[in-house]
Design a protein around this motif. Sequence first.
Motif, PDB file in Angstrom:
ATOM      1  N   CYS A  27       0.804  -1.238   0.000  1.00  0.00           N
ATOM      2  CA  CYS A  27       0.000   0.000   0.000  1.00  0.00           C
ATOM      3  C   CYS A  27       0.830   1.277   0.000  1.00  0.00           C
ATOM      4  CB  CYS A  27      -0.944   0.002   1.195  1.00  0.00           C
ATOM      5  SG  CYS A  27      -2.060  -1.418   1.224  1.00  0.00           S
ATOM      6  N   PHE A  28       2.023   1.219   0.569  1.00  0.00           N
ATOM      7  CA  PHE A  28       2.888   2.405   0.613  1.00  0.00           C
ATOM      8  C   PHE A  28       4.213   2.155  -0.114  1.00  0.00           C
ATOM      9  CE2 PHE A  28       0.044   3.440   4.129  1.00  0.00           C
ATOM     10  CZ  PHE A  28      -0.163   4.792   3.926  1.00  0.00           C
ATOM     11  N   GLY A  29       4.988   1.201   0.353  1.00  0.00           N
ATOM     12  CA  GLY A  29       6.276   0.919  -0.273  1.00  0.00           C
ATOM     13  C   GLY A  29       7.291   2.015   0.016  1.00  0.00           C
ATOM     14  N   GLY A  30       8.272   2.134  -0.884  1.00  0.00           N
ATOM     15  CA  GLY A  30       9.357   3.093  -0.691  1.00  0.00           C
ATOM     16  C   GLY A  30      10.495   2.540   0.145  1.00  0.00           C
ATOM     17  N   VAL A  31      10.273   1.382   0.745  1.00  0.00           N
ATOM     18  CA  VAL A  31      11.281   0.744   1.603  1.00  0.00           C
ATOM     19  C   VAL A  31      12.118  -0.204   0.763  1.00  0.00           C
ATOM     20  CG1 VAL A  31      11.593  -0.890   3.510  1.00  0.00           C
ATOM     21  CG2 VAL A  31       9.915   0.964   3.707  1.00  0.00           C
ATOM     22  N   ASP A  32      13.429  -0.110   0.922  1.00  0.00           N
ATOM     23  CA  ASP A  32      14.332  -0.996   0.180  1.00  0.00           C
ATOM     24  C   ASP A  32      14.492  -2.353   0.865  1.00  0.00           C
ATOM     25  OD1 ASP A  32      15.779   0.812  -2.055  1.00  0.00           O
ATOM     26  OD2 ASP A  32      15.356   2.008  -0.278  1.00  0.00           O
ATOM     27  N   THR A  33      14.548  -2.350   2.199  1.00  0.00           N
ATOM     28  CA  THR A  33      14.740  -3.595   2.941  1.00  0.00           C
ATOM     29  C   THR A  33      13.892  -3.592   4.199  1.00  0.00           C
ATOM     30  OG1 THR A  33      17.036  -3.738   2.161  1.00  0.00           O
ATOM     31  CG2 THR A  33      16.438  -5.124   4.027  1.00  0.00           C
ATOM     32  N   TYR A  34      13.159  -4.681   4.382  1.00  0.00           N
ATOM     33  CA  TYR A  34      12.409  -4.915   5.619  1.00  0.00           C
ATOM     34  C   TYR A  34      13.173  -5.954   6.444  1.00  0.00           C
ATOM     35  CZ  TYR A  34       8.297  -2.749   3.370  1.00  0.00           C
ATOM     36  OH  TYR A  34       7.421  -1.882   2.750  1.00  0.00           O
TER      37      TYR A  34
END
Length: 314
Positions: A27-34
């Motif tokens: 729904c949002f994203g933008g994160v390279d690594t969780y």
Amino acid sequence: MQETLPIHFAPLQGYTEVFYRNAHAACFGGVDTYYTPFVRIEKGEFRRKDVRGIEPENNHVPHLVPQLIAPTAEKAEAILSLFIEKGYKEADINLGCPFPILAKRHNGSGILPYPEEVEALLSVVRKYPQISFSIKMRLGWENAAECLKLVPIINELPLRQVTMHPRLGKQQYKGEADLKGFADFQDACKHPIIYNGDINSLEDIQQIQDKFPSLAGIMIGRGLLTNPALALEHRHGHVLSFDEMVQKLQLMHKSVYTAYAEQLEGGDGQFLNKMKTFWEYLLPNTEKKIMKAIHKSTSLNKYNQAVNAFFNQR
């Protein structure tokens, strides 16, 4: 033009569980690594929710790194065996957790004052060359000199990166981040460094990037729980409009709600408690009356009414 630093979503016990991560990425994203909340051995075995949380078929994020916490190499190896069994090629070792109940047993930041124990624990890095290791740590437990004493050990290891939260373990999350302590560690450490701590806005990201231009990335925890759009806004270079934010948040909430409704078997009380954690840090500037209604709800019906009031506000 200044590059857009990779954003890492910090693991937070009880908050960034698998359903939350999946919903955030969709729904949002933008994160390279969780990162997964740390896996640990408790009473000689793994907690079932930890194993479920790292199952590859349960995770739908672009890049997931499992994290472990252990006071000894023996326990770390047992957890690594689980990671390898599940097909992971990366692992993060937690040397930063400040919670006293774990730290007093030399887990997380509680091990930092003991260089020989740190060296013994991190011996697993050389023993498992098929795994790309990173570590997440603090400046120390009692004082910031502790991390500098560990630098010779850390520098000799083949690590992918080191994430530093510039507080002491005994501070937990109180007080100011020690940017001088961070700078001293960064100067001494030869590995790529990721900054973690008190990142709540695009301005915070920019200030840290300006102050430490050689950073390999920024890790955000509570700042992303507060504003799930923060990594996306960083990537796009602008803040989401109110309507965009509400639309994405509604989709994310629905995803988490549906996933827990299908999995949990402990009745409405357990379900309600799980869903309330979704709102614990979220958008603190929201009208207090609405948030209070969510947190004080005693039934799913009241909870859903309060949530609808939140999404219908203008």
